[in-house]
Design an enzyme around this catalytic site. Structure first.
Site, PDB file in Angstrom:
ATOM      1  N   ASN A  41       7.172   0.008  -5.597  1.00 30.60           N
ATOM      2  CA  ASN A  41       6.910  -1.244  -4.869  1.00 30.60           C
ATOM      3  C   ASN A  41       8.288  -1.386  -3.868  1.00 30.60           C
ATOM      4  O   ASN A  41       9.297  -1.461  -4.389  1.00 30.60           O
ATOM      5  CB  ASN A  41       6.409  -2.403  -5.568  1.00 30.60           C
ATOM      6  CG  ASN A  41       7.081  -2.694  -6.753  1.00 30.60           C
ATOM      7  OD1 ASN A  41       7.927  -1.910  -7.326  1.00 30.60           O
ATOM      8  ND2 ASN A  41       7.122  -3.949  -7.135  1.00 30.60           N
ATOM      9  N   GLU A  43       9.524  -4.495  -1.865  1.00 28.38           N
ATOM     10  CA  GLU A  43       9.498  -6.044  -1.593  1.00 28.38           C
ATOM     11  C   GLU A  43      10.257  -6.461  -0.430  1.00 28.38           C
ATOM     12  O   GLU A  43      11.040  -5.789   0.187  1.00 28.38           O
ATOM     13  CB  GLU A  43       9.739  -7.101  -2.964  1.00 28.38           C
ATOM     14  CG  GLU A  43       8.911  -6.565  -3.912  1.00 28.38           C
ATOM     15  CD  GLU A  43       8.924  -7.613  -5.372  1.00 28.38           C
ATOM     16  OE1 GLU A  43       9.954  -8.290  -5.028  1.00 28.38           O
ATOM     17  OE2 GLU A  43       7.930  -7.578  -5.896  1.00 28.38           O
ATOM     18  N   GLU A  54       1.487   1.998  -4.804  1.00 31.20           N
ATOM     19  CA  GLU A  54       0.392   3.101  -4.645  1.00 31.20           C
ATOM     20  C   GLU A  54       0.247   3.300  -3.030  1.00 31.20           C
ATOM     21  O   GLU A  54       0.009   4.179  -2.526  1.00 31.20           O
ATOM     22  CB  GLU A  54      -1.043   2.199  -4.948  1.00 31.20           C
ATOM     23  CG  GLU A  54      -1.341   2.071  -6.495  1.00 31.20           C
ATOM     24  CD  GLU A  54      -0.818   0.556  -6.873  1.00 31.20           C
ATOM     25  OE1 GLU A  54       0.524   0.142  -6.452  1.00 31.20           O
ATOM     26  OE2 GLU A  54      -1.242  -0.071  -7.869  1.00 31.20           O
TER      27      GLU A  54
HETATM   28  N1  THU Z   1       2.470  -4.057  -7.414  1.00 28.22           N
HETATM   29  C1  THU Z   1       2.371  -2.696  -7.327  1.00 28.22           C
HETATM   30  O1  THU Z   1       3.256  -2.258  -6.503  1.00 28.22           O
HETATM   31  N2  THU Z   1       1.265  -2.291  -7.412  1.00 28.22           N
HETATM   32  C2  THU Z   1       0.364  -2.745  -8.295  1.00 28.22           C
HETATM   33  O2  THU Z   1      -0.689  -2.324  -8.821  1.00 28.22           O
HETATM   34  C3  THU Z   1       0.522  -4.443  -8.790  1.00 28.22           C
HETATM   35  C4  THU Z   1       1.624  -5.092  -8.260  1.00 28.22           C
HETATM   36  C5  THU Z   1       3.753  -5.104  -7.004  1.00 28.22           C
HETATM   37  C6  THU Z   1       3.831  -5.709  -5.976  1.00 28.22           C
HETATM   38  C7  THU Z   1       4.925  -6.550  -5.999  1.00 28.22           C
HETATM   39  O3  THU Z   1       5.979  -6.144  -5.681  1.00 28.22           O
HETATM   40  C8  THU Z   1       4.928  -6.842  -7.490  1.00 28.22           C
HETATM   41  O4  THU Z   1       4.237  -5.582  -8.139  1.00 28.22           O
HETATM   42  C9  THU Z   1       4.407  -8.075  -8.088  1.00 28.22           C
HETATM   43  O5  THU Z   1       3.048  -8.300  -7.875  1.00 28.22           O
END
Ligand code: THU
Length: 129
Positions: A41, A43, A54
């Site tokens: 992820n 951010e 994903e």
């Molecule tokens: N997040 C993902 O990367 N994949 C998921 O399946 C669930 C959520 C991330 C997005 C954000 O950076 C953090 O988790 C909190 O939601």
């Protein structure tokens, strides 16, 4: 399906998550054309711009020229395995109906994408008979 290589790759890439706001680190690894592609992820200070692990993994596979995704692993260090958000399910559906393994440190849950997002390819007017 041997999930081990994908699970290992997902834990590794999770180390690179950029998650200073949520502190929630996620790793994803997918299999496409026999190759493994990964994502974490990413951010942003403008929270809504955050990319899930994903979708980052999908981007790497597509940029490498792949068109069909066969399997996806998502890992996080949570009490219960995390599952892809609705946006990621829809993006994955563009490239097939992959097996999806959700894993934490001790548990694995396996689904087909179409279980998590039924009728993804149905157009809005393509109603059941
Ligand atoms: N997040 C993902 O990367 N994949 C998921 O399946 C669930 C959520 C991330 C997005 C954000 O950076 C953090 O988790 C909190 O939601």
């Amino acid at each position: 399906m041997d999930w081990e290589p994908l699970i290992e790759a997902a834990w590794q890439v999770r180390e690179r998550a950029h998650a200073p706001y949520s502190k929630f680190h996620v790793g994803a690894a997918l299999l496409a054309g026999g190759q493994v592609f990964t994502g974490c992820n990413v951010e942003n200070l403008s929270y809504g711009l955050t990319l899930c692990a994903e979708r980052v993994a999908v981007g790497t596979a597509i940029a490498a020229g792949l068109k069909t995704i066969e399997a996806v692993v998502v890992v996080a260090d949570t009490a219960v395995p995390v599952s892809p958000c609705g946006a990621c399910r829809q993006v994955l559906a563009e490239f097939g109906d992959p097996w999806i393994c959700l894993a934490n440190r001790k548990e694995r849950l396996v689904f087909r994408l179409s279980e998590l997002l039924p009728r993804a390819s149905a157009g809005i007017l393509d109603l059941p008979e």
